[in-house]
Design a protein around this motif. Structure first.
Motif, mmCIF file in Angstrom:
data_model
loop_
_atom_site.group_PDB
_atom_site.id
_atom_site.type_symbol
_atom_site.label_atom_id
_atom_site.label_comp_id
_atom_site.label_asym_id
_atom_site.label_seq_id
_atom_site.Cartn_x
_atom_site.Cartn_y
_atom_site.Cartn_z
ATOM 1 N N PRO A 59 -28.738 29.493 1.010
ATOM 2 C CA PRO A 59 -28.202 30.685 1.683
ATOM 3 C C PRO A 59 -28.298 31.978 0.864
ATOM 4 C CG PRO A 59 -26.410 29.280 0.896
ATOM 5 C CD PRO A 59 -27.684 28.541 0.609
ATOM 6 N N TRP A 60 -28.454 31.876 -0.426
ATOM 7 C CA TRP A 60 -28.519 33.078 -1.277
ATOM 8 C C TRP A 60 -27.498 34.114 -0.797
ATOM 9 C CZ3 TRP A 60 -30.955 32.469 -5.696
ATOM 10 C CH2 TRP A 60 -32.028 31.593 -5.772
ATOM 11 N N ASP B 238 -25.365 26.829 7.795
ATOM 12 C CA ASP B 238 -23.902 26.725 7.837
ATOM 13 C C ASP B 238 -23.260 27.978 7.234
ATOM 14 O OD1 ASP B 238 -25.126 25.788 5.450
ATOM 15 O OD2 ASP B 238 -23.201 25.020 4.751
ATOM 16 N N TRP B 239 -24.052 29.006 6.986
ATOM 17 C CA TRP B 239 -23.517 30.259 6.425
ATOM 18 C C TRP B 239 -23.518 31.307 7.530
ATOM 19 C CZ3 TRP B 239 -21.227 30.832 1.750
ATOM 20 C CH2 TRP B 239 -21.362 29.752 0.884
ATOM 21 N N GLN B 240 -22.302 31.744 7.943
ATOM 22 C CA GLN B 240 -22.197 32.668 9.072
ATOM 23 C C GLN B 240 -22.954 33.962 8.807
ATOM 24 O OE1 GLN B 240 -20.821 31.694 12.009
ATOM 25 N NE2 GLN B 240 -21.831 33.556 12.733
ATOM 26 N N ASP B 241 -22.879 34.440 7.562
ATOM 27 C CA ASP B 241 -23.570 35.696 7.245
ATOM 28 C C ASP B 241 -25.088 35.547 7.406
ATOM 29 O OD1 ASP B 241 -24.147 38.270 5.727
ATOM 30 O OD2 ASP B 241 -25.027 36.765 4.392
ATOM 31 N N TYR B 242 -25.602 34.377 7.007
ATOM 32 C CA TYR B 242 -27.038 34.119 7.151
ATOM 33 C C TYR B 242 -27.384 34.028 8.639
ATOM 34 C CZ TYR B 242 -31.496 32.241 5.185
ATOM 35 O OH TYR B 242 -32.808 32.041 4.780
ATOM 36 N N ALA B 243 -26.530 33.338 9.406
ATOM 37 C CA ALA B 243 -26.776 33.202 10.847
ATOM 38 C C ALA B 243 -26.800 34.589 11.506
ATOM 39 C CB ALA B 243 -25.700 32.322 11.482
ATOM 40 N N ASP B 244 -25.866 35.453 11.123
ATOM 41 C CA ASP B 244 -25.834 36.806 11.711
ATOM 42 C C ASP B 244 -27.103 37.576 11.343
ATOM 43 O OD1 ASP B 244 -23.371 36.192 12.709
ATOM 44 O OD2 ASP B 244 -22.238 37.245 11.145
ATOM 45 N N CYS B 245 -27.536 37.429 10.092
ATOM 46 C CA CYS B 245 -28.768 38.123 9.655
ATOM 47 C C CYS B 245 -29.974 37.614 10.445
ATOM 48 C CB CYS B 245 -29.035 37.897 8.168
ATOM 49 S SG CYS B 245 -27.990 38.857 7.134
ATOM 50 N N ILE B 246 -30.030 36.285 10.673
ATOM 51 C CA ILE B 246 -31.162 35.703 11.413
ATOM 52 C C ILE B 246 -31.191 36.286 12.824
ATOM 53 C CG2 ILE B 246 -32.037 33.546 12.423
ATOM 54 C CD1 ILE B 246 -30.938 32.130 9.829
ATOM 55 N N THR B 247 -30.029 36.316 13.470
ATOM 56 C CA THR B 247 -29.968 36.883 14.824
ATOM 57 C C THR B 247 -30.475 38.320 14.805
ATOM 58 O OG1 THR B 247 -28.094 35.483 15.375
ATOM 59 C CG2 THR B 247 -28.392 37.442 16.735
ATOM 60 N N ILE C 296 -19.091 20.844 7.361
ATOM 61 C CA ILE C 296 -18.068 20.415 8.334
ATOM 62 C C ILE C 296 -16.740 20.188 7.610
ATOM 63 C CG2 ILE C 296 -17.431 18.540 9.921
ATOM 64 C CD1 ILE C 296 -20.534 18.285 10.457
ATOM 65 N N GLN C 297 -16.809 19.516 6.443
ATOM 66 C CA GLN C 297 -15.578 19.268 5.670
ATOM 67 C C GLN C 297 -14.892 20.574 5.293
ATOM 68 O OE1 GLN C 297 -17.047 16.887 2.431
ATOM 69 N NE2 GLN C 297 -16.884 14.986 3.599
ATOM 70 N N ASP C 298 -15.705 21.594 4.963
ATOM 71 C CA ASP C 298 -15.145 22.886 4.536
ATOM 72 C C ASP C 298 -14.789 23.786 5.715
ATOM 73 O OD1 ASP C 298 -15.611 21.925 2.047
ATOM 74 O OD2 ASP C 298 -17.275 23.274 1.542
ATOM 75 N N GLY C 299 -15.027 23.302 6.938
ATOM 76 C CA GLY C 299 -14.652 24.080 8.125
ATOM 77 C C GLY C 299 -15.630 25.182 8.480
ATOM 78 N N ARG C 300 -16.865 25.112 7.968
ATOM 79 C CA ARG C 300 -17.857 26.141 8.314
ATOM 80 C C ARG C 300 -18.608 25.728 9.587
ATOM 81 N NH1 ARG C 300 -18.842 25.876 2.881
ATOM 82 N NH2 ARG C 300 -20.815 24.800 3.170
ATOM 83 N N THR C 301 -18.960 26.733 10.368
ATOM 84 C CA THR C 301 -19.698 26.474 11.607
ATOM 85 C C THR C 301 -21.179 26.320 11.288
ATOM 86 O OG1 THR C 301 -18.145 27.863 12.779
ATOM 87 C CG2 THR C 301 -20.231 27.446 13.887
ATOM 88 N N VAL C 302 -21.796 25.344 11.934
ATOM 89 C CA VAL C 302 -23.245 25.173 11.785
ATOM 90 C C VAL C 302 -23.928 25.807 13.002
ATOM 91 C CG1 VAL C 302 -25.114 23.481 11.737
ATOM 92 C CG2 VAL C 302 -23.028 23.072 10.418
#
Ligand code: SAM
Length: 232
Positions: free
Chosen positions: A141-142, A176-185, A217-223
């Motif tokens: 995720p950098w 699983d990194w929301q910031d990365y997912a937002d950047c991809i979108t 999932i254990q840490d509660g992050r969304t995939v």
């Protein structure tokens, strides 16, 4: 960061790699995988994968798993689709040993492995308009802004992958990194790229849960799963 033993590419700025150098211990079974499964390991060359003796049994369609980790997903894909070919690429030697061992034990014939930088492989060994799908599952995720230039989902790599896919070929990304997912979108919506891709967030496909997904999932992050298709 720059490892002179790895091939270079003209896609990223000099010295920029999308992976972290890791020196992990290799287990005896991973070492055995490297020894006994070595016939399924391909070496980097500057020639096209299809034009050489490298992989005579290579069939179409071809799919590539970039950054396969320990290879759990690559194995599942190859086992479920014996009529297709799969190329799995990572730079992490213990994972390479693990995957080669599994391929050898299960007698799979439709998958080959490379231990090198996938960006150089896609640039130099894969012809334009030739692959049917790319998987990038849980890419590094950098998280720091100054490291975003090392993310695999970035404009220069989006252009390279678009050019290597067949029309209607896909790039599947899970993070699983929301910031990365937002950047991809955001990246795929940009006017420069949007005309060449269609798609976006999709339901999680049927795939094994890897170490990274389990920890998320254990840490509660969304995939978030994305599937982008190359437009004609
Ligand atoms: C976070 S791990 C995810 C592994 C696996 N896909 C999974 O879901 O368990 C990311 C992997 O990508 C690999 N990687 C990153 N950049 C790469 C590149 N340019 N070429 C090959 N492998 C790369 C890393 O070595 C690492 O093993």
């Amino acid at each position: 960061m720059s490892d002179p033993s790895l091939p270079t590419n003209s896609v990223l700025s000099s010295g920029i790699r999308t992976f972290k150098p890791r020196r992990s211990r290799i287990t005896p079974s991973q070492r055995n995988g490297l020894i006994y499964g070595g016939e399924n390991l391909l070496t980097f060359t500057n020639r096209s994968l299809r034009s050489t003796y490298l992989w005579p049994e290579l069939k179409s369609p071809l799919f590539i798993d970039i950054g396969f980790g320990n290879g759990v997903s690559s194995i599942a894909l190859a086992e479920a689709n014996p009529e297709y070919s799969f190329l799995a690429i990572d730079v992490h030697t213990p994972g390479v040993g693990n995957l080669l061992g599994e391929i050898h034990t299960r007698g799979l014939k439709n998958i080959r492995v490379m231990e090198t930088d996938s960006i150089a492989v896609l640039e130099h060994m894969i012809a334009p308009d030739s692959i049917s799908g790319i998987y990038t599952l849980f890419p590094d995720p950098w998280p720091k802004s100054r490291h975003h230039k090392r993310r695999i989902v970035q404009p220069a790599i989006m252009n390279l992958f678009n050019s290597r896919l067949v029309p209607q070929g896909f790039w599947h990304i899970a993070t699983d990194w929301q910031d990365y997912a937002d950047c991809i979108t955001g990246l795929f919506e940009q006017p420069n790229y949007a005309p060449r891709w269609s798609g976006g967030i999709v339901n999680r496909p049927d795939r094994p849960i890897t170490h990274y997904e389990r920890r998320a999932i254990q840490d509660g992050r969304t995939v978030t799963d994305f599937r982008f298709v190359r437009c004609e």
